[in-house]
Design a protein around this motif. Structure first.
Motif, PDB file in Angstrom:
ATOM      1  N   ASP A  67       0.862  -1.182   0.000  1.00  9.22           N
ATOM      2  CA  ASP A  67       0.000   0.000   0.000  1.00  9.22           C
ATOM      3  C   ASP A  67       0.898   1.232   0.000  1.00  9.22           C
ATOM      4  O   ASP A  67       1.621   1.482   0.979  1.00  9.22           O
ATOM      5  CB  ASP A  67      -0.900  -0.013   1.244  1.00  9.22           C
ATOM      6  CG  ASP A  67      -1.974   1.061   1.210  1.00  9.22           C
ATOM      7  OD1 ASP A  67      -1.746   2.117   0.597  1.00  9.22           O
ATOM      8  OD2 ASP A  67      -3.039   0.847   1.823  1.00  9.22           O
ATOM      9  N   LEU A  68       0.871   1.986  -1.067  1.00  8.62           N
ATOM     10  CA  LEU A  68       1.769   3.123  -1.195  1.00  8.62           C
ATOM     11  C   LEU A  68       1.405   4.286  -0.268  1.00  8.62           C
ATOM     12  O   LEU A  68       2.148   5.269  -0.189  1.00  8.62           O
ATOM     13  CB  LEU A  68       1.809   3.608  -2.650  1.00  8.62           C
ATOM     14  CG  LEU A  68       2.488   2.653  -3.628  1.00  8.62           C
ATOM     15  CD1 LEU A  68       2.449   3.227  -5.036  1.00  8.62           C
ATOM     16  CD2 LEU A  68       3.928   2.368  -3.214  1.00  8.62           C
ATOM     17  N   ARG A  69       0.310   4.153   0.457  1.00 11.07           N
ATOM     18  CA  ARG A  69      -0.025   5.205   1.423  1.00 11.07           C
ATOM     19  C   ARG A  69       0.895   5.170   2.634  1.00 11.07           C
ATOM     20  O   ARG A  69       0.996   6.156   3.370  1.00 11.07           O
ATOM     21  CB  ARG A  69      -1.496   5.088   1.839  1.00 11.07           C
ATOM     22  CG  ARG A  69      -2.456   5.599   0.768  1.00 11.07           C
ATOM     23  CD  ARG A  69      -3.892   5.334   1.099  1.00 11.07           C
ATOM     24  NE  ARG A  69      -4.223   3.906   0.981  1.00 11.07           N
ATOM     25  CZ  ARG A  69      -5.478   3.440   0.947  1.00 11.07           C
ATOM     26  NH1 ARG A  69      -6.492   4.288   1.038  1.00 11.07           N
ATOM     27  NH2 ARG A  69      -5.711   2.147   0.840  1.00 11.07           N
ATOM     28  N   TYR A  70       1.551   4.032   2.845  1.00 13.38           N
ATOM     29  CA  TYR A  70       2.518   3.997   3.949  1.00 13.38           C
ATOM     30  C   TYR A  70       3.811   3.256   3.620  1.00 13.38           C
ATOM     31  O   TYR A  70       4.685   3.129   4.476  1.00 13.38           O
ATOM     32  CB  TYR A  70       1.903   3.402   5.220  1.00 13.38           C
ATOM     33  CG  TYR A  70       1.275   2.039   5.074  1.00 13.38           C
ATOM     34  CD1 TYR A  70       2.049   0.892   4.928  1.00 13.38           C
ATOM     35  CD2 TYR A  70      -0.105   1.887   5.113  1.00 13.38           C
ATOM     36  CE1 TYR A  70       1.477  -0.361   4.807  1.00 13.38           C
ATOM     37  CE2 TYR A  70      -0.700   0.632   5.009  1.00 13.38           C
ATOM     38  CZ  TYR A  70       0.098  -0.483   4.855  1.00 13.38           C
ATOM     39  OH  TYR A  70      -0.480  -1.712   4.733  1.00 13.38           O
ATOM     40  N   GLU A 187      -1.525  -0.271   9.256  1.00 16.46           N
ATOM     41  CA  GLU A 187      -2.914  -0.206   8.809  1.00 16.46           C
ATOM     42  C   GLU A 187      -3.760   0.634   9.766  1.00 16.46           C
ATOM     43  O   GLU A 187      -4.625   1.400   9.340  1.00 16.46           O
ATOM     44  CB  GLU A 187      -3.490  -1.620   8.698  1.00 16.46           C
ATOM     45  CG  GLU A 187      -2.990  -2.408   7.484  1.00 16.46           C
ATOM     46  CD  GLU A 187      -3.623  -1.939   6.183  1.00 16.46           C
ATOM     47  OE1 GLU A 187      -4.687  -1.276   6.244  1.00 16.46           O
ATOM     48  OE2 GLU A 187      -3.075  -2.223   5.108  1.00 16.46           O
ATOM     49  N   ARG A 188      -3.513   0.498  11.061  1.00 15.00           N
ATOM     50  CA  ARG A 188      -4.263   1.300  12.036  1.00 15.00           C
ATOM     51  C   ARG A 188      -3.993   2.783  11.838  1.00 15.00           C
ATOM     52  O   ARG A 188      -4.930   3.606  11.815  1.00 15.00           O
ATOM     53  CB  ARG A 188      -3.872   0.892  13.457  1.00 15.00           C
ATOM     54  CG  ARG A 188      -4.669   1.649  14.531  1.00 15.00           C
ATOM     55  CD  ARG A 188      -4.112   1.422  15.919  1.00 15.00           C
ATOM     56  NE  ARG A 188      -2.826   2.083  16.125  1.00 15.00           N
ATOM     57  CZ  ARG A 188      -2.139   2.032  17.264  1.00 15.00           C
ATOM     58  NH1 ARG A 188      -2.591   1.306  18.271  1.00 15.00           N
ATOM     59  NH2 ARG A 188      -0.980   2.665  17.378  1.00 15.00           N
ATOM     60  N   ASP A 202       1.399   7.620  14.797  1.00 14.90           N
ATOM     61  CA  ASP A 202       2.024   7.361  16.090  1.00 14.90           C
ATOM     62  C   ASP A 202       2.740   6.015  16.035  1.00 14.90           C
ATOM     63  O   ASP A 202       2.152   4.975  16.311  1.00 14.90           O
ATOM     64  CB  ASP A 202       0.967   7.361  17.199  1.00 14.90           C
ATOM     65  CG  ASP A 202       1.575   7.120  18.573  1.00 14.90           C
ATOM     66  OD1 ASP A 202       2.806   7.243  18.702  1.00 14.90           O
ATOM     67  OD2 ASP A 202       0.818   6.804  19.507  1.00 14.90           O
ATOM     68  N   LEU A 203       4.016   6.058  15.650  1.00 17.09           N
ATOM     69  CA  LEU A 203       4.819   4.847  15.531  1.00 17.09           C
ATOM     70  C   LEU A 203       5.956   4.821  16.538  1.00 17.09           C
ATOM     71  O   LEU A 203       6.838   3.965  16.457  1.00 17.09           O
ATOM     72  CB  LEU A 203       5.394   4.726  14.100  1.00 17.09           C
ATOM     73  CG  LEU A 203       4.383   4.758  12.958  1.00 17.09           C
ATOM     74  CD1 LEU A 203       5.104   4.741  11.613  1.00 17.09           C
ATOM     75  CD2 LEU A 203       3.396   3.606  13.054  1.00 17.09           C
ATOM     76  N   GLU A 277      -1.705  -5.505  22.760  1.00 17.15           N
ATOM     77  CA  GLU A 277      -2.327  -4.186  22.586  1.00 17.15           C
ATOM     78  C   GLU A 277      -3.451  -4.232  21.550  1.00 17.15           C
ATOM     79  O   GLU A 277      -4.491  -3.583  21.694  1.00 17.15           O
ATOM     80  CB  GLU A 277      -1.253  -3.178  22.151  1.00 17.15           C
ATOM     81  CG  GLU A 277      -1.765  -1.784  21.852  1.00 17.15           C
ATOM     82  CD  GLU A 277      -0.670  -0.894  21.278  1.00 17.15           C
ATOM     83  OE1 GLU A 277      -1.018   0.092  20.611  1.00 17.15           O
ATOM     84  OE2 GLU A 277       0.526  -1.186  21.498  1.00 17.15           O
ATOM     85  N   PHE A 278      -3.252  -5.043  20.500  1.00 18.79           N
ATOM     86  CA  PHE A 278      -4.240  -5.155  19.428  1.00 18.79           C
ATOM     87  C   PHE A 278      -5.265  -6.267  19.668  1.00 18.79           C
ATOM     88  O   PHE A 278      -6.140  -6.488  18.854  1.00 18.79           O
ATOM     89  CB  PHE A 278      -3.534  -5.422  18.092  1.00 18.79           C
ATOM     90  CG  PHE A 278      -3.026  -4.181  17.414  1.00 18.79           C
ATOM     91  CD1 PHE A 278      -3.697  -3.624  16.347  1.00 18.79           C
ATOM     92  CD2 PHE A 278      -1.856  -3.571  17.847  1.00 18.79           C
ATOM     93  CE1 PHE A 278      -3.224  -2.488  15.709  1.00 18.79           C
ATOM     94  CE2 PHE A 278      -1.368  -2.440  17.229  1.00 18.79           C
ATOM     95  CZ  PHE A 278      -2.060  -1.881  16.159  1.00 18.79           C
ATOM     96  N   GLY A 279      -5.120  -6.970  20.764  1.00 19.90           N
ATOM     97  CA  GLY A 279      -6.030  -8.073  21.028  1.00 19.90           C
ATOM     98  C   GLY A 279      -5.776  -9.282  20.160  1.00 19.90           C
ATOM     99  O   GLY A 279      -6.696 -10.063  19.878  1.00 19.90           O
ATOM    100  N   ILE A 280      -4.534  -9.459  19.730  1.00 16.03           N
ATOM    101  CA  ILE A 280      -4.154 -10.588  18.884  1.00 16.03           C
ATOM    102  C   ILE A 280      -3.185 -11.479  19.655  1.00 16.03           C
ATOM    103  O   ILE A 280      -2.195 -10.994  20.219  1.00 16.03           O
ATOM    104  CB  ILE A 280      -3.483 -10.096  17.579  1.00 16.03           C
ATOM    105  CG1 ILE A 280      -4.476  -9.285  16.747  1.00 16.03           C
ATOM    106  CG2 ILE A 280      -2.930 -11.263  16.765  1.00 16.03           C
ATOM    107  CD1 ILE A 280      -3.858  -8.627  15.523  1.00 16.03           C
TER     108      ILE A 280
END
Length: 350
Positions: A67-70, A187-188, A202-203, A277-280
């Motif tokens: 995904d070129l958005r990120y 993605e988040r 926020d990374l 944190e992501f529930g995974i």
């Protein structure tokens, strides 16, 4: 790397395909002694002096694989090379050459192509690989990248997926699940940005898992380690689709079963914490996440002492008779069949 000083947007339409190829070829430096002829003719010419040749191809499609958005274009070029070299190392071979082909729409200027190739050439230089050809084309469906890697190995050193034997140790390099958790984080942040473009991503503190997703490293060092320690795995493949899927591939092709210990699956602390944190479940991320590009392999028990104290290799189980099935022993001691059917936590939301 590229001698390009113009800060204005340069149209590929004005440059033309042959002008683009000529521009790219000027930035390519050939260093492999096996390269007789690189870019500039109808085909590359290679000489491996009696070695067996290994060839692998990967295709990356915008909207499917990235995904070129990120995903920065330079990282994309680097990753496209790495995921392909990984296939050669998974055969216990040495990667030596690649061809790099792109299809792109008119929305991309020359500067974007330059970024992609810069990343690719950085990967080539780091892994002592020559870029010897490829193709360029217009694309109506976004950016497309196809990489073919070429390598070599002695015939008796090539490792296939079908050689695992009953009692062999099941091992993996590095740690697992980080690339998947990096993807979830990206993605988040993308979704948050699409809702409110004024919010900055926020990374902070998540560098490792983000890098594992955007800039993976093929494990050439593990293949070199095998040679140094005189270890020849009985079977091997890289982990591109998740640990569970790759274990099942080796079991099916070797006609064997296995026992995998959940507690032995290597997880980085950041992967574990981000999963919670992501529930995974972090184990789920390791089993089904994919894109780790670590090496999964089996070795004879006689080689146990050679690897038992190596910090970057984990013994995660052992091979059994096919009749015993492919099963994971959970941390609580329960036995579960290994499946690669996907988990609800992995379904895209929305």
């Amino acid at each position: 790397m590229f001698d390009f000083d113009n800060t204005e947007r340069t149209s590929l339409e004005d440059m033309g395909e042959f002008g683009l190829i000529d521009y790219i070829s000027k930035a390519v430096e050939l260093t492999e002694k096996s390269t007789i002829k690189g870019i500039g003719d109808d085909a590359a010419v290679l000489d491996f002096e009696g070695k067996k040749t290994l060839i692998s191809t990967d295709l990356l499609l915008e909207g499917i694989h990235f995904d070129l958005r990120y995903v920065p274009l330079k990282h994309l070029g680097y990753k496209a090379v790495q995921v392909n070299l990984s296939d050669i190392y998974a055969m216990n071979g040495i990667a030596s050459h690649i061809t790099f082909s792109i299809g792109l729409s008119s929305k991309f200027p020359l500067e974007a192509v330059e970024e992609i190739y810069q990343g690719a050439l950085i990967a080539c230089k780091k892994y002592n690989v020559d870029l010897v050809g490829g193709d360029t084309s217009a694309s109506a469906q976004g950016l497309v990248i196809s990489v073919t890697s070429v390598g070599y190995a002695d015939a008796d050193k090539i490792v296939y997926r079908n050689g695992a034997k009953e009692g062999d140790l099941l091992c993996v390099s590095g740690d697992l699940g980080a690339a998947y958790m990096g993807l979830q984080l990206l993605e988040r942040e993308k979704d948050i940005y699409l809702e409110n473009p004024n919010v900055q991503p926020d990374l902070e503190g998540k560098d490792y898992i983000v890098e594992r997703q955007l800039k993976p490293e093929a494990r050439k060092d593990i293949v070199e380690l095998f040679a140094k320690l005189d270890i020849l795995p009985t079977s091997m493949m890289d982990i591109s689709d998740g640990l569970a899927s790759e274990i099942l591939h080796i079991c099916r092709q070797s006609d064997k079963g296995c026992r995998l210990y959940e507690e032995k699956i290597p997880l980085d602390q950041m992967t574990y914490d981000t999963g919670r944190e992501f529930g995974i479940d972090p184990t789920v991320a390791a089993l089904n996440g994919g894109e780790d590009y670590e090496l999964l392999f089996t070795i004879a028990q006689a080689d146990h002492d050679k690897i038992k104290n190596l910090p970057d290799i984990s013994i995660i189980g052992y091979m059994t008779a096919a009749s015993e099935g492919c099963e994971m022993i959970s941390k609580s001691g329960n036995l579960y069949p290994i499946t690669a059917q996907g988990w609800n936590a992995f379904k895209k939301k929305g």
